[in-house]
Design a protein around this motif. Structure first.
Motif, PDB file in Angstrom:
ATOM      1  N   ARG A  33      87.592  -4.270 -41.091  1.00  0.00           N
ATOM      2  CA  ARG A  33      88.324  -6.036 -41.634  1.00  0.00           C
ATOM      3  C   ARG A  33      87.635  -6.112 -42.925  1.00  0.00           C
ATOM      4  O   ARG A  33      88.493  -7.152 -43.305  1.00  0.00           O
ATOM      5  CB  ARG A  33      88.329  -6.451 -40.119  1.00  0.00           C
ATOM      6  CG  ARG A  33      88.480  -6.311 -38.990  1.00  0.00           C
ATOM      7  CD  ARG A  33      90.102  -6.569 -38.656  1.00  0.00           C
ATOM      8  NE  ARG A  33      90.739  -6.479 -37.715  1.00  0.00           N
ATOM      9  CZ  ARG A  33      91.547  -7.148 -36.435  1.00  0.00           C
ATOM     10  NH1 ARG A  33      91.222  -8.248 -36.879  1.00  0.00           N
ATOM     11  NH2 ARG A  33      91.532  -6.320 -36.245  1.00  0.00           N
ATOM     12  N   GLN A  86      89.697  -4.892 -45.526  1.00  0.00           N
ATOM     13  CA  GLN A  86      90.871  -5.384 -46.194  1.00  0.00           C
ATOM     14  C   GLN A  86      90.841  -6.684 -46.415  1.00  0.00           C
ATOM     15  O   GLN A  86      91.414  -6.981 -47.166  1.00  0.00           O
ATOM     16  CB  GLN A  86      91.400  -5.382 -44.646  1.00  0.00           C
ATOM     17  CG  GLN A  86      91.797  -3.950 -43.465  1.00  0.00           C
ATOM     18  CD  GLN A  86      92.423  -4.485 -42.396  1.00  0.00           C
ATOM     19  OE1 GLN A  86      91.955  -5.100 -41.964  1.00  0.00           O
ATOM     20  NE2 GLN A  86      93.037  -2.905 -41.914  1.00  0.00           N
ATOM     21  N   ALA A  87      89.788  -7.529 -45.963  1.00  0.00           N
ATOM     22  CA  ALA A  87      89.424  -8.816 -46.465  1.00  0.00           C
ATOM     23  C   ALA A  87      89.519  -8.888 -47.865  1.00  0.00           C
ATOM     24  O   ALA A  87      89.346  -9.590 -49.402  1.00  0.00           O
ATOM     25  CB  ALA A  87      88.683  -9.707 -45.718  1.00  0.00           C
ATOM     26  N   ASP A 105      90.435  -5.977 -49.953  1.00  0.00           N
ATOM     27  CA  ASP A 105      91.851  -5.773 -50.933  1.00  0.00           C
ATOM     28  C   ASP A 105      92.297  -7.206 -50.553  1.00  0.00           C
ATOM     29  O   ASP A 105      92.998  -6.851 -51.852  1.00  0.00           O
ATOM     30  CB  ASP A 105      91.565  -4.421 -49.727  1.00  0.00           C
ATOM     31  CG  ASP A 105      91.074  -3.483 -49.789  1.00  0.00           C
ATOM     32  OD1 ASP A 105      90.680  -3.336 -50.661  1.00  0.00           O
ATOM     33  OD2 ASP A 105      91.263  -2.078 -48.871  1.00  0.00           O
ATOM     34  N   ARG A 106      92.235  -7.594 -49.784  1.00  0.00           N
ATOM     35  CA  ARG A 106      93.092  -9.153 -49.634  1.00  0.00           C
ATOM     36  C   ARG A 106      93.067  -9.908 -51.400  1.00  0.00           C
ATOM     37  O   ARG A 106      93.105 -10.191 -51.744  1.00  0.00           O
ATOM     38  CB  ARG A 106      93.342 -10.148 -48.504  1.00  0.00           C
ATOM     39  CG  ARG A 106      95.094  -8.940 -47.511  1.00  0.00           C
ATOM     40  CD  ARG A 106      94.874  -9.677 -46.928  1.00  0.00           C
ATOM     41  NE  ARG A 106      94.763  -9.378 -45.306  1.00  0.00           N
ATOM     42  CZ  ARG A 106      94.350  -9.295 -43.632  1.00  0.00           C
ATOM     43  NH1 ARG A 106      93.566 -10.505 -44.415  1.00  0.00           N
ATOM     44  NH2 ARG A 106      93.318  -8.365 -43.197  1.00  0.00           N
ATOM     45  N   GLN A 132      93.355  -8.394 -54.293  1.00  0.00           N
ATOM     46  CA  GLN A 132      94.834  -8.568 -54.419  1.00  0.00           C
ATOM     47  C   GLN A 132      95.133 -10.159 -54.988  1.00  0.00           C
ATOM     48  O   GLN A 132      96.137  -9.676 -56.208  1.00  0.00           O
ATOM     49  CB  GLN A 132      95.735  -8.150 -53.381  1.00  0.00           C
ATOM     50  CG  GLN A 132      96.515  -6.223 -52.949  1.00  0.00           C
ATOM     51  CD  GLN A 132      96.744  -6.008 -51.549  1.00  0.00           C
ATOM     52  OE1 GLN A 132      96.725  -6.868 -50.622  1.00  0.00           O
ATOM     53  NE2 GLN A 132      96.923  -5.111 -51.470  1.00  0.00           N
ATOM     54  N   SER A 133      94.556 -10.976 -54.393  1.00  0.00           N
ATOM     55  CA  SER A 133      95.234 -12.343 -54.108  1.00  0.00           C
ATOM     56  C   SER A 133      94.661 -12.772 -55.950  1.00  0.00           C
ATOM     57  O   SER A 133      95.039 -13.374 -56.684  1.00  0.00           O
ATOM     58  CB  SER A 133      94.887 -13.305 -53.882  1.00  0.00           C
ATOM     59  OG  SER A 133      95.177 -12.739 -52.450  1.00  0.00           O
TER      60      SER A 133
END
Length: 176
Positions: free
Chosen positions: A116, A119-120, A122-123, A126-127
């Motif tokens: 998790r 993933q955070a 990575d987000r 990406q942002s």
């Protein structure tokens, strides 16, 4: 009177002991019991022997049953001891399995948390990349607008204007 007459009569006869009916009753009684006693003794003896044999058989059967009961008790105690040891082993195995499951659950939880978190991250990346691209695109658009305005003011009309427009048209494709 009759008693004295009989006594006088008996005293007068000299038959002796063999003439006395009481003697013969006693002899008959002794003979009767001697004959009957012998058969009765044999029957009583046989009956007592049978009873003794039955008691001996009953004692033998009881001893056999006692031995079987002791053997069954020993088997039951052995089975109980074996079941107790197996129960202890099963309990120990269950404790070990519970500890392994707990460790596995903790590892899975750590893995899930790390996943998790990744993933955070990575987000977020990406942002950030999207925001950077948006800022760059906006800067390019502003720079192009400023360049167009500047070139229009400084460069006059004619052929140079066509080259400038062509260069300006290719500019977004080369910057992106």
């Amino acid at each position: 009177m009759i008693g004295t007459a009989w006594a006088a009569d008996a005293a007068g006869e000299h038959g002796g002991l063999f003439a006395d009916p009481a003697f013969w009753v006693g002899v008959a009684f002794v003979i009767f019991f001697a004959l009957l006693g012998k058969t009765m003794w044999k029957r009583v003896s046989d009956m007592l022997d049978k009873r003794s044999a039955a008691i001996a058989r009953a004692l033998s059967d009881a001893e056999g049953l006692r031995n079987e009961a002791l053997k069954a008790k020993q088997d039951a105690e052995r089975t109980l001891a074996q079941a107790t040891s197996e129960g202890g082993a099963i309990l120990q195995q269950a404790r070990e399995e519970a500890a392994r499951m707990q460790a596995r659950a903790a590892a899975n939880l750590q893995t899930a948390v790390a996943l998790r978190e990744q993933q955070a991250l990575d987000r977020i990346a990406q942002s950030e990349a999207a925001a950077t691209k948006h800022v760059r695109d906006t800067a390019v658009d502003v720079a192009m607008s400023a360049t167009r305005a500047l070139l229009r003011e400084q460069v006059g009309s004619g052929r140079t204007e066509a080259l400038v427009n062509e260069a300006i048209g290719e500019l977004p494709r080369r910057l992106h």
